[in-house]
Design a protein around this motif. Structure first.
Motif, PDB file in Angstrom:
ATOM      1  N   LYS A   1       3.046   1.753  13.357  1.00  0.00           N
ATOM      2  CA  LYS A   1       1.968   2.057  14.290  1.00  0.00           C
ATOM      3  C   LYS A   1       1.496   3.488  14.144  1.00  0.00           C
ATOM      4  O   LYS A   1       0.403   3.828  14.561  1.00  0.00           O
ATOM      5  CB  LYS A   1       2.445   1.813  15.723  1.00  0.00           C
ATOM      6  CG  LYS A   1       2.730   0.362  16.012  1.00  0.00           C
ATOM      7  CD  LYS A   1       3.210   0.171  17.427  1.00  0.00           C
ATOM      8  CE  LYS A   1       3.535  -1.297  17.649  1.00  0.00           C
ATOM      9  NZ  LYS A   1       4.085  -1.526  19.000  1.00  0.00           N
ATOM     10  N   GLU A   2       2.334   4.331  13.538  1.00  0.00           N
ATOM     11  CA  GLU A   2       1.997   5.734  13.337  1.00  0.00           C
ATOM     12  C   GLU A   2       1.397   5.937  11.952  1.00  0.00           C
ATOM     13  O   GLU A   2       1.685   5.188  11.027  1.00  0.00           O
ATOM     14  CB  GLU A   2       3.237   6.609  13.476  1.00  0.00           C
ATOM     15  CG  GLU A   2       3.875   6.548  14.840  1.00  0.00           C
ATOM     16  CD  GLU A   2       5.083   7.439  14.911  1.00  0.00           C
ATOM     17  OE1 GLU A   2       4.889   8.676  14.926  1.00  0.00           O
ATOM     18  OE2 GLU A   2       6.194   6.909  14.930  1.00  0.00           O
ATOM     19  N   SER A   3       0.578   6.975  11.828  1.00  0.00           N
ATOM     20  CA  SER A   3       0.022   7.319  10.516  1.00  0.00           C
ATOM     21  C   SER A   3       0.012   8.835  10.385  1.00  0.00           C
ATOM     22  O   SER A   3       0.145   9.568  11.359  1.00  0.00           O
ATOM     23  CB  SER A   3      -1.383   6.752  10.355  1.00  0.00           C
ATOM     24  OG  SER A   3      -2.250   7.303  11.319  1.00  0.00           O
ATOM     25  N   ILE A   4      -0.154   9.282   9.145  1.00  0.00           N
ATOM     26  CA  ILE A   4      -0.161  10.714   8.847  1.00  0.00           C
ATOM     27  C   ILE A   4      -1.284  10.982   7.849  1.00  0.00           C
ATOM     28  O   ILE A   4      -1.560  10.157   6.977  1.00  0.00           O
ATOM     29  CB  ILE A   4       1.210  11.182   8.302  1.00  0.00           C
ATOM     30  CG1 ILE A   4       1.260  12.694   8.161  1.00  0.00           C
ATOM     31  CG2 ILE A   4       1.528  10.508   6.985  1.00  0.00           C
ATOM     32  CD1 ILE A   4       2.643  13.231   7.857  1.00  0.00           C
TER      33      ILE A   4
ATOM     34  N   PHE B   1       7.969  11.961   1.329  1.00  0.00           N
ATOM     35  CA  PHE B   1       7.601  11.400   0.043  1.00  0.00           C
ATOM     36  C   PHE B   1       6.730  10.170   0.264  1.00  0.00           C
ATOM     37  O   PHE B   1       6.857   9.470   1.260  1.00  0.00           O
ATOM     38  CB  PHE B   1       8.818  11.094  -0.835  1.00  0.00           C
ATOM     39  CG  PHE B   1       9.752  10.053  -0.273  1.00  0.00           C
ATOM     40  CD1 PHE B   1       9.630   8.724  -0.647  1.00  0.00           C
ATOM     41  CD2 PHE B   1      10.753  10.406   0.609  1.00  0.00           C
ATOM     42  CE1 PHE B   1      10.503   7.773  -0.147  1.00  0.00           C
ATOM     43  CE2 PHE B   1      11.618   9.469   1.108  1.00  0.00           C
ATOM     44  CZ  PHE B   1      11.501   8.138   0.733  1.00  0.00           C
ATOM     45  N   VAL B   2       5.826   9.955  -0.675  1.00  0.00           N
ATOM     46  CA  VAL B   2       4.888   8.834  -0.600  1.00  0.00           C
ATOM     47  C   VAL B   2       5.243   7.847  -1.691  1.00  0.00           C
ATOM     48  O   VAL B   2       5.435   8.234  -2.851  1.00  0.00           O
ATOM     49  CB  VAL B   2       3.430   9.319  -0.752  1.00  0.00           C
ATOM     50  CG1 VAL B   2       2.474   8.148  -0.728  1.00  0.00           C
ATOM     51  CG2 VAL B   2       3.080  10.315   0.336  1.00  0.00           C
ATOM     52  N   THR B   3       5.331   6.596  -1.315  1.00  0.00           N
ATOM     53  CA  THR B   3       5.587   5.522  -2.261  1.00  0.00           C
ATOM     54  C   THR B   3       4.852   4.290  -1.778  1.00  0.00           C
ATOM     55  O   THR B   3       4.277   4.285  -0.699  1.00  0.00           O
ATOM     56  CB  THR B   3       7.095   5.259  -2.428  1.00  0.00           C
ATOM     57  OG1 THR B   3       7.300   4.339  -3.480  1.00  0.00           O
ATOM     58  CG2 THR B   3       7.702   4.722  -1.154  1.00  0.00           C
ATOM     59  N   ARG B   4       4.881   3.252  -2.565  1.00  0.00           N
ATOM     60  CA  ARG B   4       4.218   2.018  -2.170  1.00  0.00           C
ATOM     61  C   ARG B   4       5.222   1.098  -1.498  1.00  0.00           C
ATOM     62  O   ARG B   4       6.361   0.996  -1.921  1.00  0.00           O
ATOM     63  CB  ARG B   4       3.580   1.350  -3.377  1.00  0.00           C
ATOM     64  CG  ARG B   4       2.474   2.243  -3.969  1.00  0.00           C
ATOM     65  CD  ARG B   4       1.706   1.608  -5.082  1.00  0.00           C
ATOM     66  NE  ARG B   4       1.084   0.348  -4.760  1.00  0.00           N
ATOM     67  CZ  ARG B   4      -0.097   0.186  -4.146  1.00  0.00           C
ATOM     68  NH1 ARG B   4      -0.757   1.234  -3.740  1.00  0.00           N
ATOM     69  NH2 ARG B   4      -0.585  -1.020  -3.947  1.00  0.00           N
TER      70      ARG B   4
ATOM     71  N   ASP C   1      -4.251  15.460   0.468  1.00  0.00           N
ATOM     72  CA  ASP C   1      -5.435  15.050  -0.286  1.00  0.00           C
ATOM     73  C   ASP C   1      -6.460  14.313   0.582  1.00  0.00           C
ATOM     74  O   ASP C   1      -7.466  13.827   0.070  1.00  0.00           O
ATOM     75  CB  ASP C   1      -5.043  14.192  -1.487  1.00  0.00           C
ATOM     76  CG  ASP C   1      -4.318  12.917  -1.095  1.00  0.00           C
ATOM     77  OD1 ASP C   1      -4.113  12.680   0.103  1.00  0.00           O
ATOM     78  OD2 ASP C   1      -3.948  12.166  -2.015  1.00  0.00           O
ATOM     79  N   GLY C   2      -6.226  14.223   1.893  1.00  0.00           N
ATOM     80  CA  GLY C   2      -7.197  13.624   2.805  1.00  0.00           C
ATOM     81  C   GLY C   2      -6.955  12.161   3.147  1.00  0.00           C
ATOM     82  O   GLY C   2      -7.597  11.632   4.045  1.00  0.00           O
ATOM     83  N   ARG C   3      -6.035  11.507   2.437  1.00  0.00           N
ATOM     84  CA  ARG C   3      -5.750  10.099   2.736  1.00  0.00           C
ATOM     85  C   ARG C   3      -4.947   9.984   4.018  1.00  0.00           C
ATOM     86  O   ARG C   3      -4.121  10.832   4.322  1.00  0.00           O
ATOM     87  CB  ARG C   3      -4.958   9.451   1.600  1.00  0.00           C
ATOM     88  CG  ARG C   3      -5.679   9.365   0.294  1.00  0.00           C
ATOM     89  CD  ARG C   3      -4.844   8.658  -0.739  1.00  0.00           C
ATOM     90  NE  ARG C   3      -3.628   9.451  -1.005  1.00  0.00           N
ATOM     91  CZ  ARG C   3      -2.518   8.960  -1.514  1.00  0.00           C
ATOM     92  NH1 ARG C   3      -2.420   7.686  -1.806  1.00  0.00           N
ATOM     93  NH2 ARG C   3      -1.473   9.734  -1.729  1.00  0.00           N
ATOM     94  N   GLU C   4      -5.170   8.904   4.749  1.00  0.00           N
ATOM     95  CA  GLU C   4      -4.366   8.609   5.926  1.00  0.00           C
ATOM     96  C   GLU C   4      -3.540   7.367   5.622  1.00  0.00           C
ATOM     97  O   GLU C   4      -4.081   6.318   5.301  1.00  0.00           O
ATOM     98  CB  GLU C   4      -5.258   8.382   7.147  1.00  0.00           C
ATOM     99  CG  GLU C   4      -4.471   8.337   8.416  1.00  0.00           C
ATOM    100  CD  GLU C   4      -5.335   8.479   9.644  1.00  0.00           C
ATOM    101  OE1 GLU C   4      -4.960   7.903  10.670  1.00  0.00           O
ATOM    102  OE2 GLU C   4      -6.372   9.153   9.573  1.00  0.00           O
ATOM    103  N   VAL C   5      -2.209   7.533   5.696  1.00  0.00           N
ATOM    104  CA  VAL C   5      -1.302   6.451   5.326  1.00  0.00           C
ATOM    105  C   VAL C   5      -0.323   6.203   6.474  1.00  0.00           C
ATOM    106  O   VAL C   5      -0.083   7.087   7.300  1.00  0.00           O
ATOM    107  CB  VAL C   5      -0.530   6.781   4.024  1.00  0.00           C
ATOM    108  CG1 VAL C   5      -1.477   6.899   2.843  1.00  0.00           C
ATOM    109  CG2 VAL C   5       0.295   8.022   4.175  1.00  0.00           C
TER     110      VAL C   5
ATOM    111  N   ARG D   1       0.837  -1.202   0.000  1.00  0.00           N
ATOM    112  CA  ARG D   1       0.000   0.000   0.000  1.00  0.00           C
ATOM    113  C   ARG D   1       0.871   1.250   0.000  1.00  0.00           C
ATOM    114  O   ARG D   1       2.084   1.175   0.132  1.00  0.00           O
ATOM    115  CB  ARG D   1      -0.893   0.000   1.233  1.00  0.00           C
ATOM    116  CG  ARG D   1      -0.079   0.096   2.519  1.00  0.00           C
ATOM    117  CD  ARG D   1      -0.856  -0.363   3.715  1.00  0.00           C
ATOM    118  NE  ARG D   1      -0.091  -0.264   4.931  1.00  0.00           N
ATOM    119  CZ  ARG D   1       0.888  -1.070   5.313  1.00  0.00           C
ATOM    120  NH1 ARG D   1       1.255  -2.055   4.548  1.00  0.00           N
ATOM    121  NH2 ARG D   1       1.507  -0.907   6.447  1.00  0.00           N
ATOM    122  N   ASP D   2       0.231   2.418  -0.102  1.00  0.00           N
ATOM    123  CA  ASP D   2       0.950   3.683  -0.029  1.00  0.00           C
ATOM    124  C   ASP D   2       1.456   3.901   1.397  1.00  0.00           C
ATOM    125  O   ASP D   2       0.753   3.639   2.378  1.00  0.00           O
ATOM    126  CB  ASP D   2       0.039   4.849  -0.417  1.00  0.00           C
ATOM    127  CG  ASP D   2      -0.242   4.897  -1.903  1.00  0.00           C
ATOM    128  OD1 ASP D   2       0.507   4.270  -2.662  1.00  0.00           O
ATOM    129  OD2 ASP D   2      -1.210   5.569  -2.296  1.00  0.00           O
TER     130      ASP D   2
END
Length: 85
Positions: free
Chosen positions: A32-35, A23-26, A39-43, A10-11
């Motif tokens: 355990k942490e998320s951000i 930077f976002v990648t797959r 664009d509203g997604r939580e990754v 996943r991203d």
């Protein structure tokens, strides 16, 4: 593909802790942490010590050992007599 045998791909957001570069990648890495992204997604969030944005080799700040005041030449002169024995 068989169900249940593959990791969750996943991203993921990677953050450089030294300068805040994101930077976002797959990836399959978990956290355990998320951000929440712009664009509203939580990754999931993965914190890194260094990336290409902060590493001296990629930023052009790397120093060569030969350019540090002749240290290599001083070492060679100091220990040149030991090799001849």
């Amino acid at each position: 593909m068989k169900d249940g045998i593959h990791p969750n791909y996943r991203d993921v957001c990677f953050v450089d802790q030294s300068n805040g570069f994101k930077f976002v990648t797959r990836s399959t890495m978990g956290s355990k942490e998320s951000i929440k992204l712009e664009d509203g997604r939580e990754v999931p969030l993965i914190k890194l010590e260094t990336t290409s944005e902060s590493h001296p080799f990629y930023t052009g700040q790397q120093k060569s050992i030969d350019n540090l005041g002749g240290r290599v030449e001083k070492f060679r002169n100091k220990f040149a007599g030991f090799a001849k024995k």
